[in-house]
Scaffold this active site. Structure first.
Site, PDB file in Angstrom:
ATOM      1  N   CYS A   1     -10.707  -0.598  -3.606  1.00  0.00           N
ATOM      2  CA  CYS A   1     -10.093   0.652  -4.077  1.00  0.00           C
ATOM      3  C   CYS A   1     -10.902   1.262  -5.217  1.00  0.00           C
ATOM      4  O   CYS A   1     -10.448   2.194  -5.879  1.00  0.00           O
ATOM      5  CB  CYS A   1      -8.646   0.414  -4.515  1.00  0.00           C
ATOM      6  SG  CYS A   1      -8.464  -0.786  -5.834  1.00  0.00           S
TER       7      CYS A   1
ATOM      8  N   TYR B   1      -6.981 -12.689  -2.581  1.00  0.00           N
ATOM      9  CA  TYR B   1      -6.099 -11.660  -3.148  1.00  0.00           C
ATOM     10  C   TYR B   1      -5.144 -11.188  -2.040  1.00  0.00           C
ATOM     11  O   TYR B   1      -5.044  -9.998  -1.740  1.00  0.00           O
ATOM     12  CB  TYR B   1      -6.884 -10.466  -3.704  1.00  0.00           C
ATOM     13  CG  TYR B   1      -7.983 -10.804  -4.689  1.00  0.00           C
ATOM     14  CD1 TYR B   1      -7.701 -11.046  -6.030  1.00  0.00           C
ATOM     15  CD2 TYR B   1      -9.316 -10.866  -4.280  1.00  0.00           C
ATOM     16  CE1 TYR B   1      -8.708 -11.333  -6.937  1.00  0.00           C
ATOM     17  CE2 TYR B   1     -10.340 -11.160  -5.174  1.00  0.00           C
ATOM     18  CZ  TYR B   1     -10.029 -11.399  -6.502  1.00  0.00           C
ATOM     19  OH  TYR B   1     -11.028 -11.687  -7.395  1.00  0.00           O
TER      20      TYR B   1
ATOM     21  N   GLN C   1       0.838  -1.202   0.000  1.00  0.00           N
ATOM     22  CA  GLN C   1       0.000   0.000   0.000  1.00  0.00           C
ATOM     23  C   GLN C   1       0.876   1.256   0.000  1.00  0.00           C
ATOM     24  O   GLN C   1       1.836   1.344   0.756  1.00  0.00           O
ATOM     25  CB  GLN C   1      -0.920   0.005   1.225  1.00  0.00           C
ATOM     26  CG  GLN C   1      -2.039  -1.020   1.163  1.00  0.00           C
ATOM     27  CD  GLN C   1      -3.217  -0.568   0.305  1.00  0.00           C
ATOM     28  OE1 GLN C   1      -3.165   0.450  -0.385  1.00  0.00           O
ATOM     29  NE2 GLN C   1      -4.288  -1.335   0.324  1.00  0.00           N
TER      30      GLN C   1
END
EC number: 2.1.1.-
Length: 452
Positions: free
Chosen positions: A409, A313, A284
């Site tokens: 996201c 994921y 991130q």
């Protein structure tokens, strides 16, 4: 029939804001997306694009100004495509992002649930731990910067305000080296030239720095000069890497890396967990907000120490390792082999034993675990921008977990996927947006979904 023509100017009331932070109004009943305009403003718009059902334009003059309009902090704001909300106050950005998540859920997913106010940053500058700078040329001068909005025109940027200062320093040193040694830069139209991008990674907690030079070739001239300049001018430099990308592609990084100085990874911490970051690792980009995001995800998971968790994921294992602290056991599933190898290393480095990382397609591996008798009470998903594949969601629903924590996201694919889950017997309890990307239109969210 649409009678509006390119180049014409209109007075428009801006009633809302669009997906990319543009103002939205109407001309003769047709939606117009206006770059540089804010909700509540009256502006003069010049039309740039005419489509069957919508128009695009840019702000020529502001007749009535929004209370949230501010002067951009960045000198490149009107040209650079990196930040689209420099003209909007930070409070206004958080309100926009909260509303964006709510609107997407209701419009796309027909989901009416509690959307909390977006969690922002105390200091929304210099937050990025990774900078990806494109390299170009103006005349004989080599430049580094970012593409203009929806364009391949390079805007030279010497000091990006959302990058860590050490990333800016790396790029400054490389640009100086490019000019001193007169090294060729990549021309994307011709597919020729050597230097394509400069990528800088900075570990916020340890101060370690990795400099990656992306090249259209196998080696670089003046190598020692570059290494010495970086060592001298970049505090914390631990790694200089050549990334080989000889394909004609939009992808920034290739698959092959050559270490020309130092080590092949840098180390950083998220809270008390240590992670090794390689050139190709996904990590991130906002480490300060990542801690808030993951805290919320683990809170929503409601772990008591008895639960089995499947993390879909799972990447390099960040969320899995946090979940393992409060769960009985965690299975992380990831389709990228290198990420699984990194995740296994990270588990080992942190001494986490109650986790297993699996390389493979999520839908297949979820079904396989279920057949083997694994009963997961909680599933955590953190998919890419495209959201979850339908087969993955079907597989998750098929194992009937009590709770699903969805880290997103992209609000539009979040809305689509939550709709599928609700149709399959789940309900969206609440959603928490987190501002991971100040001054841009992007927003991250965490959704709590429970079986009805």
């Amino acid at each position: 029939m649409n009678k509006v023509k390119i180049g014409e100017k209109y007075e428009v009331d801006i009633t809302s804001m669009g997906h990319e932070g543009e103002g939205v109004g109407r001309i003769d009943g047709i939606a117009v997306f206006v770059k540089g305009a804010l909700k509540g403003e009256r502006v003069i718009v010049e039309i740039e694009e005419v489509h069957k059902n919508y128009l695009k334009g840019y702000t020529v003059k502001i007749l009535e100004k929004s209370q949230h309009r501010v002067n951009p902090l960045c000198q490149y704001a009107d040209r650079c495509g990196g930040c689209s909300l420099q003209h909007l106050s930070y409070k206004g950005q958080l309100e926009y992002k909260t509303q964006k998540v709510k609107d997407n859920l209701e419009r796309i997913g027909k989901i009416y649930t509690k959307v909390h106010y977006a969690i922002g940053m105390e200091n929304p500058l210099n937050y990025r731990n990774k900078g990806q700078f494109v390299v170009g040329e103006i005349g004989r001068e080599k430049i580094t910067g970012f593409y203009s909005f929806h364009s391949h025109e390079i805007v030279p940027v010497d000091n990006c305000l959302i990058q860590h200062p050490l990333s800016n320093k790396v790029v400054s040193v490389v640009k100086e080296w490019l000019n001193e040694c007169d090294i060729s830069v990549y021309d994307r139209k011709k597919g020729k030239g050597l230097i394509r991008h400069v990528v800088a990674k900075v570990a916020f907690k340890t101060g370690e720095v990795m400099a990656i030079i992306v090249i259209n070739g196998e080696d670089i001239p003046c190598k020692e000069e570059l290494i010495e300049a970086l060592k001298e001018k970049v505090p914390g430099l631990k790694s200089v890497i050549l990334n080989i990308n000889t394909r004609r592609t939009k992808m920034i990084l290739g698959n092959k890396n050559i270490v020309i100085y130092g080590k092949n990874t840098i180390e950083d911490f998220i809270k008390d967990l240590r992670f090794e970051i390689s050139p190709l690792s996904f990590f991130q980009v906002n480490p300060i907000q990542t801690e808030i995001l993951y805290d919320k995800a683990i809170e929503y998971a409601g772990l008591t120490g008895k639960e089995v968790v499947i993390d879909v994921y799972s990447g390099i294992g960040t969320i899995s390792l946090f979940a393992a602290k409060k769960a009985s056991f965690v299975y992380g599933i990831e389709s990228v082999k290198e990420a699984v190898e990194d995740a296994e290393k990270n588990a080992q480095v942190n001494g986490v034993k109650n986790v297993k990382f699996i390389w493979g397609k999520a839908e297949r591996e979820i079904a396989k675990l279920y057949k083997e008798g694994v009963k997961a009470e909680v599933v955590i998903v953190d998919p890419p921008r495209d959201g979850c594949d339908k087969e993955v969601i079907r597989a998750i629903v098929g194992i009937n977990p009590k709770r699903i924590v969805y880290v997103s996201c992209n609000p539009s694919t979040l809305a689509r996927d939550l709709r599928y889950l609700e149709d399959a017997g789940y309900r969206t309890v609440e959603v928490q947006p987190v501002d991971m990307f100040p001054y841009t239109y992007h927003v991250e969210s965490v959704a709590l979904v429970e079986r009805m």
